[in-house]
Motif scaffolding. Structure first.
Motif, PDB file in Angstrom:
ATOM      1  N   HIS A  62       5.069  -1.577  -7.364  1.00  0.00           N
ATOM      2  CA  HIS A  62       4.343  -0.701  -6.439  1.00  0.00           C
ATOM      3  C   HIS A  62       3.136  -1.416  -5.833  1.00  0.00           C
ATOM      4  O   HIS A  62       2.832  -1.257  -4.646  1.00  0.00           O
ATOM      5  N   THR A  63       2.444  -2.207  -6.645  1.00  0.00           N
ATOM      6  CA  THR A  63       1.162  -2.793  -6.272  1.00  0.00           C
ATOM      7  C   THR A  63       1.268  -4.021  -5.378  1.00  0.00           C
ATOM      8  O   THR A  63       0.426  -4.220  -4.498  1.00  0.00           O
ATOM      9  N   LEU A  64       2.267  -4.856  -5.587  1.00  0.00           N
ATOM     10  CA  LEU A  64       2.332  -6.144  -4.870  1.00  0.00           C
ATOM     11  C   LEU A  64       2.210  -6.038  -3.349  1.00  0.00           C
ATOM     12  O   LEU A  64       1.469  -6.828  -2.756  1.00  0.00           O
ATOM     13  N   PRO A  65       2.880  -5.109  -2.682  1.00  0.00           N
ATOM     14  CA  PRO A  65       2.705  -5.048  -1.223  1.00  0.00           C
ATOM     15  C   PRO A  65       1.256  -4.789  -0.797  1.00  0.00           C
ATOM     16  O   PRO A  65       0.776  -5.393   0.173  1.00  0.00           O
ATOM     17  N   TYR A  66       0.554  -3.938  -1.523  1.00  0.00           N
ATOM     18  CA  TYR A  66      -0.843  -3.622  -1.172  1.00  0.00           C
ATOM     19  C   TYR A  66      -1.764  -4.793  -1.504  1.00  0.00           C
ATOM     20  O   TYR A  66      -2.708  -5.076  -0.769  1.00  0.00           O
ATOM     21  N   GLY A  72      -4.751 -10.644  -1.156  1.00  0.00           N
ATOM     22  CA  GLY A  72      -4.686 -11.089  -2.540  1.00  0.00           C
ATOM     23  C   GLY A  72      -3.342 -11.690  -2.883  1.00  0.00           C
ATOM     24  O   GLY A  72      -2.408 -11.666  -2.085  1.00  0.00           O
ATOM     25  N   ALA A  73      -3.255 -12.220  -4.093  1.00  0.00           N
ATOM     26  CA  ALA A  73      -2.007 -12.826  -4.557  1.00  0.00           C
ATOM     27  C   ALA A  73      -1.930 -12.749  -6.075  1.00  0.00           C
ATOM     28  O   ALA A  73      -2.944 -12.898  -6.765  1.00  0.00           O
ATOM     29  N   LEU A  74      -0.732 -12.530  -6.560  1.00  0.00           N
ATOM     30  CA  LEU A  74      -0.462 -12.606  -7.991  1.00  0.00           C
ATOM     31  C   LEU A  74      -0.168 -14.065  -8.298  1.00  0.00           C
ATOM     32  O   LEU A  74       0.842 -14.607  -7.860  1.00  0.00           O
ATOM     33  N   LEU A  75      -1.083 -14.723  -9.000  1.00  0.00           N
ATOM     34  CA  LEU A  75      -0.938 -16.145  -9.293  1.00  0.00           C
ATOM     35  C   LEU A  75      -0.081 -16.401 -10.520  1.00  0.00           C
ATOM     36  O   LEU A  75       0.616 -17.406 -10.602  1.00  0.00           O
ATOM     37  N   PHE A  76      -0.170 -15.490 -11.489  1.00  0.00           N
ATOM     38  CA  PHE A  76       0.533 -15.700 -12.750  1.00  0.00           C
ATOM     39  C   PHE A  76       0.736 -14.367 -13.440  1.00  0.00           C
ATOM     40  O   PHE A  76      -0.167 -13.539 -13.493  1.00  0.00           O
ATOM     41  N   VAL A 103     -14.915 -10.338  -3.694  1.00  0.00           N
ATOM     42  CA  VAL A 103     -15.125  -9.134  -4.496  1.00  0.00           C
ATOM     43  C   VAL A 103     -14.969  -7.902  -3.609  1.00  0.00           C
ATOM     44  O   VAL A 103     -14.366  -6.902  -4.017  1.00  0.00           O
ATOM     45  N   GLN A 104     -15.457  -7.977  -2.372  1.00  0.00           N
ATOM     46  CA  GLN A 104     -15.353  -6.840  -1.456  1.00  0.00           C
ATOM     47  C   GLN A 104     -13.892  -6.533  -1.152  1.00  0.00           C
ATOM     48  O   GLN A 104     -13.495  -5.355  -1.103  1.00  0.00           O
ATOM     49  N   ALA A 105     -13.067  -7.568  -0.945  1.00  0.00           N
ATOM     50  CA  ALA A 105     -11.637  -7.357  -0.690  1.00  0.00           C
ATOM     51  C   ALA A 105     -10.962  -6.755  -1.923  1.00  0.00           C
ATOM     52  O   ALA A 105     -10.093  -5.888  -1.803  1.00  0.00           O
ATOM     53  N   PHE A 106     -11.367  -7.197  -3.115  1.00  0.00           N
ATOM     54  CA  PHE A 106     -10.814  -6.635  -4.342  1.00  0.00           C
ATOM     55  C   PHE A 106     -11.142  -5.151  -4.451  1.00  0.00           C
ATOM     56  O   PHE A 106     -10.274  -4.326  -4.765  1.00  0.00           O
ATOM     57  N   MET A 107     -12.386  -4.790  -4.180  1.00  0.00           N
ATOM     58  CA  MET A 107     -12.793  -3.396  -4.278  1.00  0.00           C
ATOM     59  C   MET A 107     -12.085  -2.532  -3.226  1.00  0.00           C
ATOM     60  O   MET A 107     -11.693  -1.399  -3.516  1.00  0.00           O
ATOM     61  N   ALA A 108     -11.902  -3.069  -2.024  1.00  0.00           N
ATOM     62  CA  ALA A 108     -11.183  -2.323  -0.987  1.00  0.00           C
ATOM     63  C   ALA A 108      -9.733  -2.103  -1.410  1.00  0.00           C
ATOM     64  O   ALA A 108      -9.192  -0.995  -1.255  1.00  0.00           O
ATOM     65  N   PHE A 109      -9.104  -3.126  -1.950  1.00  0.00           N
ATOM     66  CA  PHE A 109      -7.736  -3.005  -2.462  1.00  0.00           C
ATOM     67  C   PHE A 109      -7.674  -1.942  -3.554  1.00  0.00           C
ATOM     68  O   PHE A 109      -6.819  -1.053  -3.539  1.00  0.00           O
ATOM     69  N   ALA A 110      -8.595  -2.000  -4.502  1.00  0.00           N
ATOM     70  CA  ALA A 110      -8.592  -1.093  -5.649  1.00  0.00           C
ATOM     71  C   ALA A 110      -8.853   0.358  -5.247  1.00  0.00           C
ATOM     72  O   ALA A 110      -8.517   1.272  -6.004  1.00  0.00           O
ATOM     73  N   GLY A 111      -9.421   0.577  -4.072  1.00  0.00           N
ATOM     74  CA  GLY A 111      -9.688   1.926  -3.608  1.00  0.00           C
ATOM     75  C   GLY A 111      -8.708   2.431  -2.565  1.00  0.00           C
ATOM     76  O   GLY A 111      -8.864   3.551  -2.051  1.00  0.00           O
ATOM     77  N   HIS A 112      -7.688   1.652  -2.235  1.00  0.00           N
ATOM     78  CA  HIS A 112      -6.702   2.009  -1.210  1.00  0.00           C
ATOM     79  C   HIS A 112      -5.857   3.194  -1.685  1.00  0.00           C
ATOM     80  O   HIS A 112      -5.277   3.159  -2.768  1.00  0.00           O
ATOM     81  N   ASP A 113      -5.782   4.242  -0.880  1.00  0.00           N
ATOM     82  CA  ASP A 113      -5.083   5.471  -1.287  1.00  0.00           C
ATOM     83  C   ASP A 113      -3.623   5.237  -1.661  1.00  0.00           C
ATOM     84  O   ASP A 113      -3.142   5.791  -2.650  1.00  0.00           O
ATOM     85  N   ALA A 114      -2.898   4.437  -0.889  1.00  0.00           N
ATOM     86  CA  ALA A 114      -1.481   4.204  -1.190  1.00  0.00           C
ATOM     87  C   ALA A 114      -1.321   3.432  -2.498  1.00  0.00           C
ATOM     88  O   ALA A 114      -0.402   3.703  -3.275  1.00  0.00           O
ATOM     89  N   TYR A 115      -2.216   2.488  -2.760  1.00  0.00           N
ATOM     90  CA  TYR A 115      -2.191   1.784  -4.047  1.00  0.00           C
ATOM     91  C   TYR A 115      -2.461   2.770  -5.178  1.00  0.00           C
ATOM     92  O   TYR A 115      -1.758   2.800  -6.190  1.00  0.00           O
ATOM     93  N   LEU A 116      -3.478   3.598  -5.014  1.00  0.00           N
ATOM     94  CA  LEU A 116      -3.864   4.550  -6.047  1.00  0.00           C
ATOM     95  C   LEU A 116      -2.747   5.547  -6.375  1.00  0.00           C
ATOM     96  O   LEU A 116      -2.660   6.037  -7.503  1.00  0.00           O
ATOM     97  N   ALA A 117      -1.856   5.808  -5.420  1.00  0.00           N
ATOM     98  CA  ALA A 117      -0.758   6.748  -5.633  1.00  0.00           C
ATOM     99  C   ALA A 117       0.193   6.270  -6.737  1.00  0.00           C
ATOM    100  O   ALA A 117       0.866   7.090  -7.362  1.00  0.00           O
TER     101      ALA A 117
END
Length: 145
Positions: A62-66, A72-76, A103-117
Motif C-alpha cells: 500500500h505504502t510504496l506508491p506514496y 522517497g525510496a525503500l533502500l532495504f 525531513v519535510q518530505a518525510f513528514m508530508a509523506f507521513a501525513g498524506h491522506d491516501a497513505y494514512l488510509a
C-alpha cells in the motif's frame, strides 16, 4: 515491557530541531505479531486471519506508491532475528531503510491522506518498533598506501 508504535509529539519536534539539511534515512526495526490484530481498523481486515508478517507485506504494498511519489525510496527490507551483538533473547523480525529527500518530505509523506488510509495494516502487524532517523556521515580520509 514498554512498546513503541508511534512517534510522540516531543520526538517529532526534536527531529525538526535537529535542523537536518538534505536526505534522511530512516532505520526501522520491527517486531511483528504472530497474528495480525485488526481490532483498530476492522475495515482493512481480511476475511481470514493472517500473520503480522502478511499484514506488514500489505502495508508495504500500500505504502510504496506514496513513498515513491513523495520522492522517497525503500533502500532495504530484510528479515531479522536475534542479535549477534545485543541483548540475548531480543529479536527484530524485519529491518528496513527508507530514504527521503528531507525531513519535510518525510513528514508530508507521513501525513498524506491516501497513505494514512492503509496505515491500519502496519498497526495490525507491528508488536513493537524503533525508528531512527539517520544522516550520512562523511567517511574519514584514509591513507591507503
Amino acid at each position: 515491557m514498554q512498546t513503541y508504535l508511534e512517534p510522540t509529539q516531543k520526538a517529532g519536534r526534536a527531529l525538526f530541531m535537529r535542523g537536518i539539511q538534505g536526505e534522511v534515512v530512516m532505520l526501522n526495526l520491527l517486531r511483528l505479531r504472530q497474528e495480525a490484530d485488526y481490532a483498530a481498523n476492522p475495515e482493512l481486515a481480511p476475511a481470514q486471519p493472517i500473520s503480522g508478517a502478511e499484514a506488514y507485506d500489505r502495508y508495504i504494498a500500500h505504502t510504496l506508491p506514496y513513498l515513491t511519489q513523495s520522492g522517497g525510496a525503500l533502500l532495504f527490507l530484510g528479515e531479522g532475528g536475534p542479535f549477534l551483538i545485543g541483548p540475548e533473547g531480543e529479536r527484530w523480525d524485519r529491518a528496513m531503510l527508507v530514504k527521503q529527500s528531507s525531513v519535510q518530505a518525510f513528514m508530508a509523506f507521513a501525513g498524506h491522506d491516501a497513505y494514512l488510509a492503509g496505515l491500519g495494516h502496519r498497526t495490525a502487524a507491528v508488536e513493537d518498533s524503533r525508528l531512527l532517523p539517520l544522516v550520512q556521515y562523511p567517511l574519514p580520509d584514509v591513507d591507503r598506501t
